[in-house]
Design an enzyme around this catalytic site. Structure first.
Site, short mmCIF file in Angstrom:
data_model
loop_
_atom_site.label_atom_id
_atom_site.label_comp_id
_atom_site.label_asym_id
_atom_site.label_seq_id
_atom_site.Cartn_x
_atom_site.Cartn_y
_atom_site.Cartn_z
N GLY A 171 40.92 5.72 15.69
CA GLY A 171 41.59 5.38 14.44
C GLY A 171 40.71 4.54 13.55
N ASP A 172 40.10 3.51 14.12
CA ASP A 172 39.19 2.66 13.36
C ASP A 172 37.98 3.45 12.87
OD1 ASP A 172 40.18 -0.06 13.26
OD2 ASP A 172 39.99 -0.11 15.43
N LEU A 173 37.40 4.25 13.76
CA LEU A 173 36.17 4.96 13.42
C LEU A 173 36.41 6.02 12.36
CD1 LEU A 173 34.70 5.30 17.02
CD2 LEU A 173 34.14 3.60 15.30
#
Length: 403
Positions: A171-173
């Site tokens: 999700g962050d990446l």
């Protein structure tokens, strides 16, 4: 090669943790002057204290990996002096990247509208859990939350197992990469219009967009996607298989692949077997096919299986752990996915190893010229260049606005 794609672009990186720093790392690798702006009173980016640490100076390599090629200033943005200094930075910048909870930047006096008044050409790029608007926008959002609500945990894991997150912080990446794409596109358009804009990327949206065929199967096929382990539901054999010493994977995507694969195993009749003669049949009878392949593999090592299948022109691979991936010369040396950067200016000599940029470009390759900054390392040089005298900076230090 000194010229780089984003030479002359100044980015204020008011981010911490992962999604925001990952985005600005890409911009820095491509040549932007990225200034990491950290909260002086809190001790800077939270992950400065994260494991692992390199042994000599105790520097966090979680922080060091994400913040290479960046300069660093540290401000108390709740102080009058800190606000004055930050306003000068905003006026000088092309891009501001922030990943605060929606509303925090406005409370500090530097929401999008305030920053646009200071600098109409500014690209104000925000990444958050749920986005800048909507009923969930106020909620804090981390990668696990995004994987849960974006749908990916419901399809990850083995049938009958509890919902499982991906081993990486996808999700962050994904959100960080989406933000980087939007920033670069906005910079391109700004050359024509002279105007900036606000960019709003959410972790949950990023996961949801990555669900692609799974959501289409639900919307148009009426099928609720389920957990299938390592098996890909639209092709077979496309899964992990057991050899005598380890597991390996096969990614056979077409009927032509399967004809070559079954012939290579010495079982050409499989390609004519009604259970396996075409993709829909193989998908329906994947368990029987998997047992046949596991039986064929049982007296061979995983490396032997991969070498044989690869020689038949079928995609196959070992399943690496971190040590094996780092030892693969094609990944880490030829493709330069492990690179050296100078140590921060902490009084020690040498270099540190970080993960290289996956983007390879012929004319303007990514470069690695600087280690992650110490807290406030570039306060003096950056603010002098903005017109502040040494006396003024000394006064700001005395006030606690900078370190």
């Amino acid at each position: 090669m000194s010229e780089r794609l984003l030479d002359g672009i100044r980015v204020l990186d008011f981010t911490q943790f992962l999604a925001g720093p990952y985005c600005s790392q890409f911009l820095a690798d491509m040549g932007a002057e990225v200034i990491k702006v950290e909260n002086l009173k809190s001790g800077g980016d939270f992950v400065r204290n994260a494991q692992p640490r390199e042994p000599e100076g105790g520097l966090s390599m979680y922080f060091g990996n994400l913040n290479r090629n960046k300069k660093g200033v540290a401000l108390d943005l709740k102080s009058a002096g800190g606000k004055e200094l930050f306003a000068k930075l905003v006026a000088s910048a092309d891009v501001l990247v922030e990943n605060m909870r929606p509303g925090v930047m406005a409370k500090l006096g530097f929401g999008y509208e305030a920053c646009r008044r200071l600098n109409p050409a500014l690209i104000f790029a925000s990444v958050s859990g749920f986005g800048q608007y909507g009923p969930n926008s106020y909620r804090p959002g981390y990668d696990l939350i995004a994987q849960a609500m974006g749908g990916s945990m419901s399809i990850t894991g083995w049938p009958g197992s509890e919902p499982t997150r991906a081993g990486m912080a996808i999700g962050d990446l994904m959100a960080g990469q989406n933000l980087c794409i939007a920033i670069c596109a906005s910079l391109y358009k700004r050359r024509e219009t002279g105007k900036g804009q606000q960019i709003d990327v959410a972790l949950v949206d990023s996961i949801f967009s990555g669900m692609e065929a799974k959501i289409m199967n639900y919307l148009y096929g009426g099928k609720m996607p389920e957990k299938t382990g390592n098996r890909y539901i639209t092709s077979a054999p496309y899964d992990s298989y057991r050899a005598k010493d380890d597991y390996y994977v096969i990614a056979s995507g077409t009927d032509a692949h399967f004809i070559k694969f079954s012939a290579g195993m010495g079982m050409p009749e499989l390609a004519r077997d009604p259970r396996f003669c075409d993709t829909p049949s193989r998908n329906q009878n994947w368990e029987a096919l998997k047992q046949i392949i596991n039986d064929w593999s049982s007296d061979k090592t995983a490396a032997e299986c991969v070498a044989l299948i690869d020689s038949w022109g079928i995609p196959a691979a070992p399943i690496y752990n971190c040590a094996q991936a780092c030892a693969d010369a094609n990944i880490t040396q030829v493709r330069e996915m492990l690179v050296k950067v100078p140590r921060p200016h902490d009084g020690r000599e040498g270099t540190l190893t970080v993960i290289g940029n996956p983007i390879k470009m012929s004319e303007y390759p990514c470069q690695y010229t600087k280690g992650a900054p110490l807290l406030g390392e570039d306060n003096a040089s950056i603010f002098r260049a903005l017109g502040f005298s040494d006396e003024q900076l000394a006064a700001y230090r005395a006030q606690g606005a900078i370190n």
